[in-house]
Design a protein around this motif. Structure first.
Motif, PDB file in Angstrom:
ATOM      1  N   GLU A 175       0.819  -1.223   0.000  1.00  0.00           N
ATOM      2  CA  GLU A 175       0.000   0.000   0.000  1.00  0.00           C
ATOM      3  C   GLU A 175       0.852   1.272   0.000  1.00  0.00           C
ATOM      4  N   ASN A 176       1.915   1.289   0.770  1.00  0.00           N
ATOM      5  CA  ASN A 176       2.721   2.499   0.936  1.00  0.00           C
ATOM      6  C   ASN A 176       4.195   2.114   0.822  1.00  0.00           C
ATOM      7  N   THR A 177       4.754   2.305  -0.367  1.00  0.00           N
ATOM      8  CA  THR A 177       6.091   1.796  -0.658  1.00  0.00           C
ATOM      9  C   THR A 177       7.034   2.916  -1.047  1.00  0.00           C
ATOM     10  N   LEU A 178       8.275   2.816  -0.620  1.00  0.00           N
ATOM     11  CA  LEU A 178       9.327   3.716  -1.054  1.00  0.00           C
ATOM     12  C   LEU A 178      10.196   2.965  -2.054  1.00  0.00           C
ATOM     13  N   ILE A 179      10.424   3.594  -3.215  1.00  0.00           N
ATOM     14  CA  ILE A 179      11.313   3.028  -4.220  1.00  0.00           C
ATOM     15  C   ILE A 179      12.433   4.031  -4.454  1.00  0.00           C
ATOM     16  N   VAL A 180      13.669   3.596  -4.232  1.00  0.00           N
ATOM     17  CA  VAL A 180      14.835   4.452  -4.445  1.00  0.00           C
ATOM     18  C   VAL A 180      15.507   3.977  -5.736  1.00  0.00           C
ATOM     19  N   ALA A 181      15.458   4.847  -6.749  1.00  0.00           N
ATOM     20  CA  ALA A 181      16.019   4.468  -8.051  1.00  0.00           C
ATOM     21  C   ALA A 181      16.818   5.639  -8.619  1.00  0.00           C
ATOM     22  N   HIS A 182      16.670   5.922  -9.908  1.00  0.00           N
ATOM     23  CA  HIS A 182      17.562   6.855 -10.601  1.00  0.00           C
ATOM     24  C   HIS A 182      16.801   7.791 -11.534  1.00  0.00           C
ATOM     25  N   GLY A 183      17.500   8.803 -12.002  1.00  0.00           N
ATOM     26  CA  GLY A 183      16.916   9.855 -12.818  1.00  0.00           C
ATOM     27  C   GLY A 183      16.229   9.396 -14.090  1.00  0.00           C
ATOM     28  N   PHE A 184      16.952   8.702 -14.977  1.00  0.00           N
ATOM     29  CA  PHE A 184      16.345   8.301 -16.246  1.00  0.00           C
ATOM     30  C   PHE A 184      15.139   7.384 -16.040  1.00  0.00           C
ATOM     31  N   PRO A 185      15.260   6.307 -15.264  1.00  0.00           N
ATOM     32  CA  PRO A 185      14.090   5.444 -15.096  1.00  0.00           C
ATOM     33  C   PRO A 185      12.935   6.148 -14.378  1.00  0.00           C
ATOM     34  N   ASN A 186      13.257   6.980 -13.372  1.00  0.00           N
ATOM     35  CA  ASN A 186      12.183   7.710 -12.676  1.00  0.00           C
ATOM     36  C   ASN A 186      11.459   8.631 -13.645  1.00  0.00           C
TER      37      ASN A 186
END
Length: 122
Positions: free
Chosen positions: A93-104
Motif C-alpha cells: 500500500e505504501n512503498t518507497l522506491i529508491v532508483a535513478h533519474g532516467f528510469p524515474n
C-alpha cells in the motif's frame, strides 16, 4: 520511524545506501529491474561522452528507440522499470522506491502519458 510497508532499491550502491538510511534498520528489497540505464557516460574522452549524450537526446526527441551501449533498447528498459514499479505498488500500500533519474523520469512520463523527451509539468 517511517510508515512504509516496504522499501525497494536499485542494486546500485548509491541507491541501496540511500534506501538503508531511510529504512532505519528495516529490510531493503533490492530489485535489479530498478537499475539505472547505462549510457556509459563516464567512459572515454569528454568529447566522446558529450557525443553519446547528444545522440541519445536527439533519438529521444525524434521519438526513436535508441539502443543503449549494453545492447538494451530504451523502451525495453523503460517497460521493465514501469512493470517493476507497477508490480511493487500492487503488492504494497505504501512503498518507497529508491532508483535513478532516467528510469524515474520515464516512469513519470508513462504515468502522465507524455512523450519521453517532453518537458514534464512539475
Amino acid at each position: 520511524m517511517n510508515s512504509f510497508d516496504a522499501i525497494y532499491a536499485s542494486p546500485a550502491k548509491r541507491a541501496h545506501e540511500t534506501a538503508r538510511i531511510v529504512a532505519h534498520g528495516r529490510p531493503v528489497n533490492v530489485d535489479a529491474r530498478l537499475k539505472e540505464l547505462s549510457l556509459r557516460v563516464g567512459e572515454g574522452t569528454y568529447e566522446d561522452v558529450q557525443a553519446r549524450i547528444r545522440e541519445f537526446a536527439r533519438a529521444l526527441r525524434a521519438a526513436e528507440d535508441p539502443v543503449l551501449p549494453d545492447g538494451e533498447r530504451y523502451q525495453s528498459h523503460k517497460r521493465r522499470f514501469v512493470d517493476a514499479v507497477e508490480e511493487i505498488a500492487a503488492t504494497h500500500e505504501n512503498t518507497l522506491i529508491v532508483a535513478h533519474g532516467f528510469p524515474n523520469r520515464g516512469c513519470l512520463a508513462h504515468a502522465l502519458e507524455t512523450p519521453d523527451a517532453a518537458p514534464l509539468p512539475l
